[in-house]
Structure formats: structure tokens, C-alpha cells
Design a protein around this motif. Structure first.
Motif, PDB file in Angstrom:
ATOM      1  N   THR A   7       3.705  -0.515   0.385  1.00 51.68           N
ATOM      2  CA  THR A   7       3.899   0.864   0.576  1.00 51.68           C
ATOM      3  C   THR A   7       4.411   1.175   2.307  1.00 51.68           C
TER       4      THR A   7
ATOM      5  N   GLN B 290       7.156   8.815   1.658  1.00 50.34           N
ATOM      6  CA  GLN B 290       6.421   7.676   1.460  1.00 50.34           C
ATOM      7  C   GLN B 290       7.335   6.986   0.310  1.00 50.34           C
TER       8      GLN B 290
ATOM      9  N   SER C 139       6.672   3.551  -2.653  1.00 52.46           N
ATOM     10  CA  SER C 139       5.744   2.399  -3.031  1.00 52.46           C
ATOM     11  C   SER C 139       6.186   2.105  -4.355  1.00 52.46           C
TER      12      SER C 139
END
Length: 189
Positions: free
Chosen positions: A104, A123, A125
Motif C-alpha cells: 500500500t 492511496q 493498494s
């Protein structure tokens, strides 16, 4: 420069295959709970799972990061959020946790008081692949470099938690548990 808005509802869209997998997993757990523990436990698990899913969905859809002339405004889904003025931001970097498939990457800022804040909706991930993550990070850094004096920027020193990866912590905890078990067996036997 134009204001940048990163919203969770635009960026966090799991792939259909992963979503189906998680739904099937939850259905299997609920079916298992019903057959093994009865209807009361089933209702309890269904209620808790529903609350968790609704709360997670609410936060995911409403989180946002706004980058503009006044600084960086973050909101995790509750309230108006908080603005960090440019003169308080000393560093912007990417925090990487996990390895391989479970890696991540999150954009975070370091403030004047050396506290670090992750930026919601920025982000990448496994569950939420963001192909434009590096471009978005570069845009935020460009705003920061444009709005701050180079003398005010500094890279913060690494903390223990930056050096200790989850894998290292897991190995250390495993060694401690093995040693504690050995001592307990030795003293008890």
C-alpha cells in the motif's frame, strides 16, 4: 495553478472480481454462523457486518483531499475537514507498507511540529489500484514547491516505525512468543 480535488468516490472503486470475492466470503461466514451458532448469533453478526460495511462505505465515499492556494485540506468523511497551510507543511512523501501483492502506498505530509498526516483519497493498494497515483503525487508536490520557500523544506528524520516494517515486527513478536513459551515450559516442568 488550478485547485486539485481528490475524492474517494472517484478513486476508490474495487474491481468487480474482488468485490464479488469479498461478498461471497461474507455470505459464507454468515451461513456458517447460522448453521453452527444459531439464529441469535447470526443476527448479531449480520448487524455488526452491516454496520461495518455502511460505515466503511460512508468514509470511503466522503473522504477527500483538496490542494489549493491556502494549503491542503483533508477530510476523512466526517465534518468539513482540516486545512494545513503551506507554511506549516515541511515535507511530502510516500509511505509504503506491506510487500508484493499487499503493498500500500499513501501520500503523507510532515508538519512543522513533525507530526505526519496521511492524505485521504491519495492511496494505491491491491484492493484500490490507482493507475494515476504517481501523477497525483507529483501534482501535490508541484503545488507544495510552488507555494513554499526552499529554505522551509526539510526531510524529517526516520522514526522507529518507519524503520520497522510489519514483517520485522512480526518476526520479533514470533521470537518473543517462542522464548516466552520456552521459559514457561522450562520453569513449569
Amino acid at each position: 495553478m488550478n485547485e486539485l480535488v481528490f475524492r474517494g468516490r472517484d478513486r476508490y472503486r474495487p474491481s468487480k472480481g474482488r468485490l464479488v470475492f469479498w461478498l461471497l466470503l461474507c455470505a459464507g461466514q454468515l451461513a456458517s454462523a447460522y448453521t453452527k451458532t444459531g439464529p441469535a448469533s447470526f443476527r448479531w453478526m449480520l448487524g455488526m457486518m452491516s454496520v461495518s460495511v455502511v460505515l466503511g462505505f460512508f468514509v470511503t465515499v466522503r473522504c477527500r483531499t483538496v490542494v489549493g492556494a491556502s494549503g491542503i485540506t483533508t477530510s476523512w468523511g466526517f465534518g468539513r475537514g482540516r486545512t494545513y497551510p503551506w507554511h506549516e507543511i515541511r515535507w511530502i512523501d510516500v509511505r509504503e507498507t506491506g510487500t508484493g501483492l499487499y503493498e500500500t502506498r499513501t501520500v503523507r505530509i510532515t508538519l512543522r511540529n513533525r507530526r505526519r498526516r496521511s492524505l485521504p483519497a491519495l492511496q494505491r493498494s491491491y484492493l484500490y489500484p490507482a493507475p494515476d497515483f504517481d501523477v497525483a503525487y507529483r501534482q501535490v508536490v508541484n503545488w507544495w514547491e510552488f507555494a513554499t520557500n526552499p529554505a522551509d523544506r526539510f526531510r524529517p528524520p526516520l522514526r522507529k516505525r518507519d524503520r520497522l516494517t510489519p514483517m520485522v515486527v512480526g518476526i520479533l513478536l514470533t521470537v518473543v512468543v517462542i522464548l516466552a513459551t520456552g521459559v514457561a515450559v522450562f520453569l513449569g516442568g
